[in-house]
Design a protein around this motif. Structure first.
Motif, PDB file in Angstrom:
ATOM      1  N   PHE A 155       0.812  -1.225   0.000  1.00  0.00           N
ATOM      2  CA  PHE A 155       0.000   0.000   0.000  1.00  0.00           C
ATOM      3  C   PHE A 155       0.840   1.267   0.000  1.00  0.00           C
ATOM      4  CE2 PHE A 155      -2.562  -3.378   1.891  1.00  0.00           C
ATOM      5  CZ  PHE A 155      -3.698  -3.307   1.104  1.00  0.00           C
ATOM      6  N   TYR A 156       2.111   1.123  -0.338  1.00  0.00           N
ATOM      7  CA  TYR A 156       3.008   2.277  -0.186  1.00  0.00           C
ATOM      8  C   TYR A 156       2.626   3.441  -1.096  1.00  0.00           C
ATOM      9  CZ  TYR A 156       7.077   4.746   1.318  1.00  0.00           C
ATOM     10  OH  TYR A 156       7.885   5.681   1.897  1.00  0.00           O
ATOM     11  N   GLU A 157       2.265   3.102  -2.322  1.00  0.00           N
ATOM     12  CA  GLU A 157       1.943   4.161  -3.274  1.00  0.00           C
ATOM     13  C   GLU A 157       0.806   5.040  -2.779  1.00  0.00           C
ATOM     14  OE1 GLU A 157       1.155   3.416  -7.622  1.00  0.00           O
ATOM     15  OE2 GLU A 157       3.034   2.332  -7.219  1.00  0.00           O
ATOM     16  N   LYS A 158      -0.203   4.369  -2.259  1.00  0.00           N
ATOM     17  CA  LYS A 158      -1.395   5.108  -1.838  1.00  0.00           C
ATOM     18  C   LYS A 158      -1.250   5.693  -0.439  1.00  0.00           C
ATOM     19  CE  LYS A 158      -6.133   5.401  -2.405  1.00  0.00           C
ATOM     20  NZ  LYS A 158      -7.406   4.777  -2.658  1.00  0.00           N
ATOM     21  N   TYR A 159      -0.673   4.906   0.468  1.00  0.00           N
ATOM     22  CA  TYR A 159      -0.697   5.309   1.877  1.00  0.00           C
ATOM     23  C   TYR A 159       0.705   5.476   2.474  1.00  0.00           C
ATOM     24  CZ  TYR A 159      -5.669   4.282   1.674  1.00  0.00           C
ATOM     25  OH  TYR A 159      -6.996   4.292   1.351  1.00  0.00           O
ATOM     26  N   GLY A 160       1.670   5.700   1.634  1.00  0.00           N
ATOM     27  CA  GLY A 160       3.060   5.815   2.097  1.00  0.00           C
ATOM     28  C   GLY A 160       3.282   6.908   3.135  1.00  0.00           C
ATOM     29  N   ALA A 161       2.361   7.853   3.221  1.00  0.00           N
ATOM     30  CA  ALA A 161       2.548   8.944   4.198  1.00  0.00           C
ATOM     31  C   ALA A 161       2.178   8.518   5.615  1.00  0.00           C
ATOM     32  CB  ALA A 161       1.706  10.145   3.785  1.00  0.00           C
ATOM     33  N   ILE A 162       1.468   7.396   5.734  1.00  0.00           N
ATOM     34  CA  ILE A 162       1.077   6.941   7.080  1.00  0.00           C
ATOM     35  C   ILE A 162       2.316   6.430   7.812  1.00  0.00           C
ATOM     36  CG2 ILE A 162      -0.287   5.249   8.376  1.00  0.00           C
ATOM     37  CD1 ILE A 162      -2.320   5.197   6.136  1.00  0.00           C
ATOM     38  N   ARG A 163       2.465   6.862   9.055  1.00  0.00           N
ATOM     39  CA  ARG A 163       3.573   6.376   9.893  1.00  0.00           C
ATOM     40  C   ARG A 163       3.067   5.230  10.773  1.00  0.00           C
ATOM     41  NH1 ARG A 163       6.024   7.621   6.728  1.00  0.00           N
ATOM     42  NH2 ARG A 163       6.989   9.588   6.174  1.00  0.00           N
ATOM     43  N   THR A 164       3.994   4.386  11.222  1.00  0.00           N
ATOM     44  CA  THR A 164       3.555   3.242  12.041  1.00  0.00           C
ATOM     45  C   THR A 164       4.314   3.137  13.355  1.00  0.00           C
ATOM     46  OG1 THR A 164       5.060   1.821  10.816  1.00  0.00           O
ATOM     47  CG2 THR A 164       2.761   1.806  10.118  1.00  0.00           C
ATOM     48  N   VAL A 165       3.581   2.748  14.381  1.00  0.00           N
ATOM     49  CA  VAL A 165       4.166   2.398  15.681  1.00  0.00           C
ATOM     50  C   VAL A 165       3.842   0.925  15.886  1.00  0.00           C
ATOM     51  CG1 VAL A 165       4.049   2.783  18.180  1.00  0.00           C
ATOM     52  CG2 VAL A 165       3.795   4.724  16.612  1.00  0.00           C
ATOM     53  N   PHE A 166       4.831   0.169  16.328  1.00  0.00           N
ATOM     54  CA  PHE A 166       4.558  -1.239  16.637  1.00  0.00           C
ATOM     55  C   PHE A 166       4.905  -1.485  18.106  1.00  0.00           C
ATOM     56  CE2 PHE A 166       5.895  -5.805  16.724  1.00  0.00           C
ATOM     57  CZ  PHE A 166       4.639  -6.342  16.447  1.00  0.00           C
ATOM     58  N   THR A 167       3.934  -2.022  18.847  1.00  0.00           N
ATOM     59  CA  THR A 167       4.174  -2.293  20.274  1.00  0.00           C
ATOM     60  C   THR A 167       4.265  -3.791  20.519  1.00  0.00           C
ATOM     61  OG1 THR A 167       3.151  -0.262  21.053  1.00  0.00           O
ATOM     62  CG2 THR A 167       3.182  -2.086  22.602  1.00  0.00           C
ATOM     63  N   ILE A 168       5.335  -4.167  21.199  1.00  0.00           N
ATOM     64  CA  ILE A 168       5.524  -5.564  21.590  1.00  0.00           C
ATOM     65  C   ILE A 168       4.973  -5.741  23.004  1.00  0.00           C
ATOM     66  CG2 ILE A 168       7.244  -7.333  22.143  1.00  0.00           C
ATOM     67  CD1 ILE A 168       9.120  -5.920  20.110  1.00  0.00           C
ATOM     68  N   HIS A 169       3.916  -6.545  23.113  1.00  0.00           N
ATOM     69  CA  HIS A 169       3.384  -6.842  24.453  1.00  0.00           C
ATOM     70  C   HIS A 169       4.047  -8.084  25.023  1.00  0.00           C
ATOM     71  CE1 HIS A 169       0.020  -3.932  24.448  1.00  0.00           C
ATOM     72  NE2 HIS A 169       0.196  -4.025  23.147  1.00  0.00           N
ATOM     73  N   ASN A 170       4.482  -8.946  24.147  1.00  0.00           N
ATOM     74  CA  ASN A 170       5.147 -10.157  24.625  1.00  0.00           C
ATOM     75  C   ASN A 170       5.993 -10.756  23.507  1.00  0.00           C
ATOM     76  OD1 ASN A 170       5.917 -12.494  25.901  1.00  0.00           O
ATOM     77  ND2 ASN A 170       3.935 -12.771  26.895  1.00  0.00           N
ATOM     78  N   MET A 171       7.308 -10.838  23.743  1.00  0.00           N
ATOM     79  CA  MET A 171       8.236 -11.362  22.724  1.00  0.00           C
ATOM     80  C   MET A 171       8.066 -12.851  22.490  1.00  0.00           C
ATOM     81  SD  MET A 171      10.365  -9.086  21.525  1.00  0.00           S
ATOM     82  CE  MET A 171      11.372 -10.160  20.603  1.00  0.00           C
ATOM     83  N   GLU A 172       7.349 -13.495  23.423  1.00  0.00           N
ATOM     84  CA  GLU A 172       7.298 -14.945  23.344  1.00  0.00           C
ATOM     85  C   GLU A 172       6.474 -15.418  22.139  1.00  0.00           C
ATOM     86  OE1 GLU A 172       6.126 -16.598  27.086  1.00  0.00           O
ATOM     87  OE2 GLU A 172       6.499 -18.626  26.321  1.00  0.00           O
ATOM     88  N   TYR A 173       5.510 -14.608  21.741  1.00  0.00           N
ATOM     89  CA  TYR A 173       4.642 -15.015  20.640  1.00  0.00           C
ATOM     90  C   TYR A 173       4.946 -14.146  19.431  1.00  0.00           C
ATOM     91  CZ  TYR A 173       2.543 -16.762  24.891  1.00  0.00           C
ATOM     92  OH  TYR A 173       2.362 -17.360  26.107  1.00  0.00           O
ATOM     93  N   GLN A 174       5.691 -14.715  18.474  1.00  0.00           N
ATOM     94  CA  GLN A 174       6.232 -13.891  17.389  1.00  0.00           C
ATOM     95  C   GLN A 174       5.519 -14.083  16.059  1.00  0.00           C
ATOM     96  OE1 GLN A 174      10.448 -14.785  17.395  1.00  0.00           O
ATOM     97  NE2 GLN A 174      10.717 -14.001  19.487  1.00  0.00           N
ATOM     98  N   GLY A 175       4.576 -15.000  16.010  1.00  0.00           N
ATOM     99  CA  GLY A 175       3.934 -15.273  14.726  1.00  0.00           C
ATOM    100  C   GLY A 175       4.910 -15.967  13.789  1.00  0.00           C
ATOM    101  N   GLN A 176       5.462 -17.083  14.254  1.00  0.00           N
ATOM    102  CA  GLN A 176       6.387 -17.848  13.410  1.00  0.00           C
ATOM    103  C   GLN A 176       5.597 -18.861  12.585  1.00  0.00           C
ATOM    104  OE1 GLN A 176       8.465 -18.476  17.019  1.00  0.00           O
ATOM    105  NE2 GLN A 176      10.449 -18.196  16.055  1.00  0.00           N
ATOM    106  N   MET A 177       5.859 -18.862  11.287  1.00  0.00           N
ATOM    107  CA  MET A 177       5.074 -19.720  10.380  1.00  0.00           C
ATOM    108  C   MET A 177       6.025 -20.349   9.366  1.00  0.00           C
ATOM    109  SD  MET A 177       1.734 -18.585  11.078  1.00  0.00           S
ATOM    110  CE  MET A 177       1.325 -17.332  12.305  1.00  0.00           C
ATOM    111  N   PRO A 178       5.633 -21.503   8.811  1.00  0.00           N
ATOM    112  CA  PRO A 178       6.506 -22.159   7.829  1.00  0.00           C
ATOM    113  C   PRO A 178       6.593 -21.360   6.526  1.00  0.00           C
ATOM    114  CG  PRO A 178       4.387 -23.288   7.989  1.00  0.00           C
ATOM    115  CD  PRO A 178       4.417 -22.271   9.087  1.00  0.00           C
ATOM    116  N   GLY A 179       7.773 -21.443   5.888  1.00  0.00           N
ATOM    117  CA  GLY A 179       8.048 -20.641   4.699  1.00  0.00           C
ATOM    118  C   GLY A 179       7.134 -20.892   3.524  1.00  0.00           C
TER     119      GLY A 179
END
Ligand code: GLC
Length: 479
Positions: A155-179
């Motif tokens: 979505f960079y072309e359309k919404y590239g001006a939007i900035r993002t904050v990412f908050t880690i509530h728990n490092m234990e759950y990282q969303g690891q998935m098979p390739g």
């Protein structure tokens, strides 16, 4: 003077109170949004979350249907409805797709990766439909990690001006998935694989850490720990991105959690000036759990998920010794089956001293915070932890292990002034020694104990100062 334009903040999160909370993240996203809406009129704070079956019926009459579209995820074309609801000054957008969200629980399904990939793509569909384009999207944990990623890849072309904050509530759950699901599920290609690739698999949290403009976690100590040993393998990535990292301590909702007004307490409300109601709550709790009603027996409690990083293994090692003391022990929680069995057995063999409820039940938790004397939180790791702050608010003294946010919120009273007891070594002995110190104060220095209870109740754990830190962080991203 022209009024400054409000800065538009969109929290993208997989759970939010009052609609749904399975853990701390839901409480935090809800309380942070409503505090900001109330205290910072220069921000327009909104939230987008999945529309789960759990609360759909209850809130549907208040929701406004904004529109629907098709969201594409690789070869899939998926229905995406968008609803809007306003609650306590905050606008909520809900993403509707019954196949993904009409389920008994929020998480725990084989297709969780697909469900939340859909949700993250749908966030952009919601922006299209609502025509409300945020300045900042604030994403939380792995479930919304694909938002900052898709912003860069799709979505960079359309919404590239939007900035993002990412908050880690728990490092234990990282969303690891098979390739092999890179393209088929996540709609990413070989060219963008490097963003999410880590340690031979897809790691959504890693991708968000790399793509976001600001990275936060939920306490200053945890922000340090995840760079050295507490990052569950992601330490090098956190270190590389430390220039944009900050640790902002969570608060609690001090309006809901208020022993003076809490409707759960019925007529037994209380304040730090008048603790009579607390004694009544203890009586009620002992009766409720079929424990002998004993006003002067120290009632030690645990309200926790029963998993090892919460320090539950330490409790299993020391419980027999603990039960040799003149105390009562009460546990509320669900989790690993072996722990559930262990505690149930203990309650059967020690009915006079041990009571156990294998459940996740906020109402019983509320009774415990109000009626107990001590709350144990011997966590091996704890990003922030909310229970220790809620306990303090209700005059229940936390015994904590110094880790993450626990060490940032609880000060050992043996150092002079404090609001709990703290130990450092992750051993059953260190925990036992600390329980003994607390029991000593409780039994032989009742005046000092009462002063400790009052001090704990009077600590300010409200969101006010942390919400201000988030607001400053958003402002730092202003164009
Ligand atoms: C997670 C963490 C907990 C934190 C909560 C809210 O549940 O495990 O420590 O308090 O998120 O940020």
């Amino acid at each position: 003077m022209p009024r400054k334009k409000k800065m538009k903040i969109l929290n993208a999160v997989s759970e939010v109170v009052p609609f749904l909370a399975t853990g701390g993240m839901g409480q935090v996203s809800g309380a942070l949004s409503s505090t900001l809406a109330e205290t910072d009129k220069s921000l327009d704070v909104r939230v987008v979350a999945p529309l789960y079956a759990k609360f759909r019926d209850k809130y549907e009459p208040q929701m406004k249907f904004l529109g629907a579209t098709e969201v594409t995820l690789a070869w899939r074309s998926l229905y995406c409805g968008v609803y809007e609801l306003s609650h306590e000054g905050v606008t909520y957008y809900f993403i509707d797709n019954r196949r993904y969200f009409d389920r008994e629980n929020a998480y725990g399904y084989v297709d969780d990766g697909e469900r939340f990939a859909f949700f993250c793509k749908a966030v952009f569909a919601m922006i299209e439909i609502s025509k409300w384009v945020p300045d900042v999207i604030h994403a939380h944990d792995w479930q919304s990690a694909l938002v900052p990623i898709y912003l860069k890849t799709h979505f960079y072309e359309k919404y590239g001006a939007i900035r993002t904050v990412f908050t880690i509530h728990n490092m234990e759950y990282q969303g690891q998935m098979p390739g092999y699901i890179l393209h088929d599920i996540f709609d990413l290609c070989e060219d963008t694989k490097a963003i999410v690739w880590y340690d031979n698999c897809i790691n959504l949290m890693k991708g968000a850490i790399v793509c976001c403009d600001k990275l936060t976690t939920v306490s200053p100590s945890y922000a340090e720990e995840i760079q050295s040993t507490g990052g569950y393998g992601l330490e090098p990535i956190i270190r590389e991105n430390a220039y944009k990292l900050s640790g902002i301590i969570n608060g609690i909702d001090t309006i809901t959690y208020n022993p003076e007004t809490d409707p759960l307490l019925g007529k037994n409300t209380y304040t730090s000036e008048n603790l009579k109601g607390k004694a009544a709550n203890k009586r009620k709790l002992q009766k409720f759990f079929n424990l002998p009603v004993a006003p002067r027996k120290m009632l030690i409690c645990i309200v926790s998920r029963l998993v090892s990083h919460k320090g539950i293994d330490l409790i299993t090692y020391m419980l027999d010794d603990l039960l040799k003391l003149d105390v009562q022990f009460l546990l509320l929680g669900t989790g690993e089956h072996a722990y559930e069995l262990f505690f149930e057995e203990k309650s059967v063999s020690n009915p006079e001293k041990v009571a156990v409820s294998i459940a996740f039940n906020p109402e019983i938790a509320g009774m415990i915070y109000a009626g107990a004397d001590v709350l144990l939180m011997p966590s091996r790791s704890e990003p922030c932890g909310l229970a220790q702050m809620i306990a303090c608010r209700y005059g229940t003294i936390p015994i904590i292990r110094k880790t993450g946010g626990l060490g940032d919120t609880i000060i050992d009273c043996r150092l002079g002034s404090g609001n709990g007891f703290v130990f450092e070594d992750y051993t059953a002995q260190a925990l036992m020694d600390t329980v003994n110190a607390a029991l000593d104060l409780y039994t032989y220095h009742t005046g000092d104990w009462t002063n400790l209870v009052k001090a704990a109740m009077n600590v300010d754990f409200s969101w006010d100062s942390s919400a201000k830190e988030y607001s400053d962080l958003y402002r730092s991203l202003e164009a």
